[in-house]
Design a protein around this motif. Structure first.
Motif, short mmCIF file in Angstrom:
data_model
loop_
_atom_site.label_atom_id
_atom_site.label_comp_id
_atom_site.label_asym_id
_atom_site.label_seq_id
_atom_site.Cartn_x
_atom_site.Cartn_y
_atom_site.Cartn_z
N ILE A 14 5.51 -9.68 -2.69
CA ILE A 14 5.32 -8.84 -1.50
C ILE A 14 6.59 -8.03 -1.22
N SER A 15 7.75 -8.70 -1.31
CA SER A 15 9.02 -8.03 -1.05
C SER A 15 9.27 -6.91 -2.07
N LEU A 16 8.95 -7.18 -3.33
CA LEU A 16 9.20 -6.19 -4.39
C LEU A 16 8.33 -4.95 -4.20
N GLY A 66 3.14 -1.11 1.55
CA GLY A 66 3.28 -1.73 0.23
C GLY A 66 3.14 -3.24 0.31
N GLN A 67 3.76 -3.82 1.35
CA GLN A 67 3.67 -5.27 1.53
C GLN A 67 2.23 -5.69 1.82
N THR A 68 1.55 -4.90 2.67
CA THR A 68 0.16 -5.22 3.00
C THR A 68 -0.73 -5.10 1.77
N LEU A 69 -0.44 -4.06 0.95
CA LEU A 69 -1.20 -3.88 -0.30
C LEU A 69 -1.04 -5.12 -1.18
N ALA A 70 0.20 -5.57 -1.35
CA ALA A 70 0.46 -6.74 -2.19
C ALA A 70 -0.24 -7.97 -1.62
N SER A 80 -8.54 -10.15 -0.05
CA SER A 80 -9.33 -9.47 0.99
C SER A 80 -8.44 -8.45 1.70
N SER A 81 -9.05 -7.32 2.06
CA SER A 81 -8.25 -6.23 2.62
C SER A 81 -7.68 -6.59 3.99
N LEU A 82 -6.36 -6.45 4.11
CA LEU A 82 -5.70 -6.80 5.36
C LEU A 82 -5.25 -5.57 6.13
N PHE A 83 -5.56 -4.38 5.58
CA PHE A 83 -5.01 -3.16 6.16
C PHE A 83 -5.43 -2.95 7.61
N VAL A 112 -2.90 -14.84 8.23
CA VAL A 112 -2.82 -14.76 6.78
C VAL A 112 -1.81 -15.77 6.25
N CYS A 113 -2.19 -16.50 5.20
CA CYS A 113 -1.24 -17.34 4.49
C CYS A 113 -1.28 -16.93 3.03
N VAL A 114 -0.37 -16.05 2.64
CA VAL A 114 -0.42 -15.52 1.27
C VAL A 114 -0.16 -16.62 0.22
N PRO A 115 0.83 -17.52 0.41
CA PRO A 115 1.07 -18.54 -0.62
C PRO A 115 -0.18 -19.37 -0.93
N ASN A 116 -1.04 -19.53 0.07
CA ASN A 116 -2.27 -20.29 -0.16
C ASN A 116 -3.50 -19.40 -0.32
#
Lengths: 177, 124
Positions: A85-87, A124-128, A135-138, B101-105
């Motif tokens: 996500i950071s990258l 970009g972070q949301t896309l990742a 699932s879309s978080l936008f 949201v919990c991305v790691p999981n």
């Protein structure tokens, strides 16, 4: 007379130094957030001050280098997904800011460029995160990522507008003369 | 240096545009209808709960170790084994559009309106 810096180590060395500075700011940010937590995992992104300074003073490549260092740090501290996500956010924001620095001329100051790249960083972070979770978080994140982009982008930009003239007087940036 | 002013007129225009867009998105996504919570792992809905019809509070532990507390009109993640705990910081979700949201999981909890399909509310 000023010495000319032609060594191949010049850019990697500066990238390392500023990468370390960015990590230090990330660490301070973690300390501040543990005292004053923000909802939904919002982070001010103080280290982007360094990224933007480097992008403007040294060029996009060292800035992407710092984004990679930051992502590696995030991956070590918070897991692989945090690193990805950071990258994604970091690289997208560097690309945006170097494009804006090229085309904006005098119409934009660092504040405007910083707001745009902060928003792109968050997108970009949301896309990742969307790709990772499947699932879309936008939609749900849009207001938050725009607002935080505007607020912290402005903070970053104003900080740079104030400090840049002094930083550019440093002896290490002779390569531009 | 080329860029000297602390803030230019174009800067302000961009800032205002971003803030207005954020405001519009906030109004669009915000509503007080009763909500259905979908718990989605890796894109697949593993559990749906109509929050308005919950009579008694209950907790639900997912396969990946996330524990969710569901009560009337509300849902929140109460524990997770991830590093960041950002999912817990999302707090209580109660209206359509809210998300945790919990991305790691690979886990997302999304709230949608009970009446309409989620997309109807944002068609423009």
């Amino acid at each position: 007379m000023k010495k000319k810096r032609t060594s191949k180590a010049y850019f990697p060395a500066l990238t390392g130094i500023f990468g370390a500075l960015a990590l230090a700011l990330s660490f301070i940010e973690r300390l501040i957030l543990s005292a004053f937590p923000l909802p939904m995992g919002i982070k001010p992104g103080f280290s982007n001050i360094i990224v933007m300074f480097v992008c403007s003073a040294l060029g996009p490549l060292p800035a992407i280098g710092i984004a990679v260092i930051k992502a590696a740090f995030a991956a070590l501290l918070s897991g692989v997904s945090a690193g990805i996500i950071s990258l994604t956010g970091g690289v997208l924001s560097v690309l945006t800011m170097s494009l804006m620095l090229k085309i904006s001329k005098k119409r934009l100051s660092y504040t405007g460029i910083s707001v745009i790249s902060a928003v792109m960083h968050n997108l970009g972070q949301t896309l990742a995160a969307s790709l990772l979770t499947g699932s879309s978080l936008f939609l749900g994140y849009m207001p938050v990522l725009l607002l935080t982009g505007a607020v912290f982008g402005t903070v970053t930009g104003i900080t740079l507008n104030i400090t840049m003239p002094y930083l550019m007087k440093l002896n290490i940036f002779d390569h531009k003369k | 240096m080329k860029l000297k002013k602390t803030i230019t007129r174009t800067d302000l225009l961009i800032l205002i545009a971003v803030l207005i867009t954020a405001g519009i998105m906030l109004i669009i996504t915000n509503s007080n209808e009763p909500a259905i919570a979908d718990i989605i792992i890796k894109g697949e809905t593993v559990h749906s709960a109509d929050l308005s019809s919950v009579k008694e509070d209950y907790t639900l532990t997912l396969d990946n170790g996330i524990t969710v507390e569901i009560s009337e009109g509300k849902i929140k993640i109460i524990s997770s084994d991830c590093n960041g705990k950002d999912c817990i910081k999302c707090g209580e979700l109660s209206s359509p559009g809210d998300m945790a949201v919990c991305v790691p999981n690979f886990t997302v909890i999304k709230l949608r309106g009970a009446e309409k399909a989620p997309m109807d509310a944002i068609t423009y």
